[in-house]
Scaffold this active site. Structure first.
Site, mmCIF file in Angstrom:
data_model
loop_
_atom_site.group_PDB
_atom_site.id
_atom_site.type_symbol
_atom_site.label_atom_id
_atom_site.label_comp_id
_atom_site.label_asym_id
_atom_site.label_seq_id
_atom_site.Cartn_x
_atom_site.Cartn_y
_atom_site.Cartn_z
ATOM 1 C CE LYS A 71 -3.590 2.638 0.596
ATOM 2 N NZ LYS A 71 -5.020 2.566 0.805
ATOM 3 C CG HIS A 114 -10.072 5.138 -1.449
ATOM 4 N ND1 HIS A 114 -9.191 6.020 -2.004
ATOM 5 C CD2 HIS A 114 -9.486 4.709 -0.299
ATOM 6 C CE1 HIS A 114 -8.134 6.125 -1.231
ATOM 7 N NE2 HIS A 114 -8.272 5.337 -0.201
HETATM 8 O O1 DOR Z 1 -11.552 7.877 5.231
HETATM 9 C C1 DOR Z 1 -10.534 7.222 5.365
HETATM 10 N N1 DOR Z 1 -10.273 6.535 6.503
HETATM 11 N N2 DOR Z 1 -9.663 7.221 4.370
HETATM 12 C C2 DOR Z 1 -8.463 6.642 4.492
HETATM 13 O O2 DOR Z 1 -7.704 6.703 3.570
HETATM 14 C C3 DOR Z 1 -8.054 6.030 5.772
HETATM 15 C C4 DOR Z 1 -9.202 5.627 6.563
HETATM 16 C C5 DOR Z 1 -8.829 5.306 7.988
HETATM 17 O O3 DOR Z 1 -7.869 4.558 8.210
HETATM 18 O O4 DOR Z 1 -9.512 5.766 8.890
HETATM 19 ZN ZN ZN Z 2 -8.703 3.123 3.391
#
Ligand code: DOR
Ligand code: ZN
Length: 360
Positions: free
Chosen positions: A113, A188
């Protein structure tokens, strides 16, 4: 009586029932410890496998970290539930090439990632300078290990609503030109630019789409009072982008598949002066998707999106079991909150009634 048969599965008259091969979630946050214990059943109830995000504190960087995290996930799984965590490594500027190669060979780690440093929750150990990780990316290109990208630049001069499009132009496209064999999942995606780039990317490129980005646009977050439980990253964009995502998800094209990005945060940290990013959709994603696909006249394409396209990209078999959803007169009544020991986690509420119940 069956009206027609597609892929050997039955779609009943007026589509009041739909049976699919057990789905997978190609982007999921499970966290650790007590939170992991509380949220894991929400995913395992419906999903056979998930790509597990490595943004723990500290992050899952090495094969050893991934093995240990996988063991903790399996230990947290309630008896009688089956779930296969597909592990990922968190790319840092210090990531060891040989370890990545061992991780892929182990069969346990399915992707690496990329978090641009500062892009989102627990991303400070991420990558600042892509040239520093090129040797690792070259190994991944050679062995066919996919790179999952959080596709946003973090430059404070770039408007937050433009960060995905700028990432595509200034980071992703140059990287893919330099390393065309690298397999990339645009995680996403939230924009029509993301949809278009994934469409034209050839066999080494795919994109995941979340449930919530098919349902909300930025007005849902900001108009009529701020809604912290709709705030996530990448942040939802204007309506034309949501419509482009719906078109992509329901297109039947194999390069788009489900990655919920279901991301639990306790309410106290969401309803906060500096609230965390993340929507928690593990509980109701399958019902919400059936609703969205039906609205788009594409219920017959839900199966590809949740059960086939992801395994095809990752080179894995489609799951053996099935899930059945039924459309019923009464709306679904899922819990408002999941009660985790660190605090309650609010389940994403779409703001409209949903009638597709998961029955098995
Ligand atoms: O909304 C999100 N929450 N986007 C992310 O990329 C990380 C994730 C999180 O780990 O809370
Ligand atoms: Zn995520």
């Amino acid at each position: 009586m069956p009206l027609e048969t597609r892929s050997g599965l039955r779609y009943l008259r007026a589509m009041h029932s739909i049976t699919l091969p057990r789905p997978d979630d190609w982007h999921l946050h499970l966290r650790d410890g007590a939170m992991l214990k509380a949220v894991l059943p929400e995913s395992a109830r419906h999903f056979a496998r998930a790509i597990i995000m490595p943004n723990l504190v500290p992050p899952v960087v090495t094969l050893d970290d991934a093995v240990a995290y996988r063991d903790r996930i399996l230990a947290a799984l309630p008896g009688g539930m089956a779930f296969e965590p597909l592990m990922t490594l968190y790319l840092t500027e210090g990531t060891d090439r040989a370890d990545v190669e061992r991780a892929a060979a182990s069969g346990l780690v399915k992707a690496v990632k990329l978090y641009p440093a500062g892009a989102t929750t627990n991303s400070h150990s991420g990558v600042r300078d892509l040239t520093k990780v090129m040797p690792v990316l070259e190994v991944m290109a050679r062995i066919g290990l996919p790179l999952c990208t959080h596709g946003e630049v973090t430059d404070s001069h770039v408007d937050i609503f433009d960060r995905e499009a700028v990432f595509i132009d200034t980071v992703l496209d140059p990287l893919r030109r330099r390393l065309p064999e690298l397999r990339v999942v645009m995680e996403h995606i939230t924009t029509e630019e993301g949809v278009a780039y994934a469409a034209g990317g050839g066999a080494n490129l795919a994109a995941t789409i979340t449930t919530h980005h098919l349902i909300i646009n930025r007005n849902h977050i900001l108009a009529g009072g701020i809604k912290p439980h709709y705030y996530c990253l990448p942040v939802a964009k204007r309506e034309k982008h949501r419509l482009a995502l719906r078109k992509a998800a329901t297109s039947g094209l194999p390069r788009y598949f489900l990655g919920t990005d279901s991301a639990p945060h306790v309410d106290a940290l969401k309803e906060h002066a500096c609230g965390c990013a993340g929507c928690f959709t593990a509980t109701n994603t399958m019902s919400l998707l059936a609703h969205v696909f039906e609205e788009e006249g594409a219920l017959d394409r839900l199966e590809g999106f949740v059960s086939h396209h992801g395994p095809a990209f990752y080179g894995l078999p489609v799951n053996q079991g099935t899930i059945t959803l039924e459309k019923r007169p009464e709306p679904c009544a899922w819990p408002e909150k999941i009660h985790a020991e660190p605090g309650p986690v609010t389940v994403f509420q779409p703001g409209f009634p949903v009638h597709w119940h998961v029955v098995t």
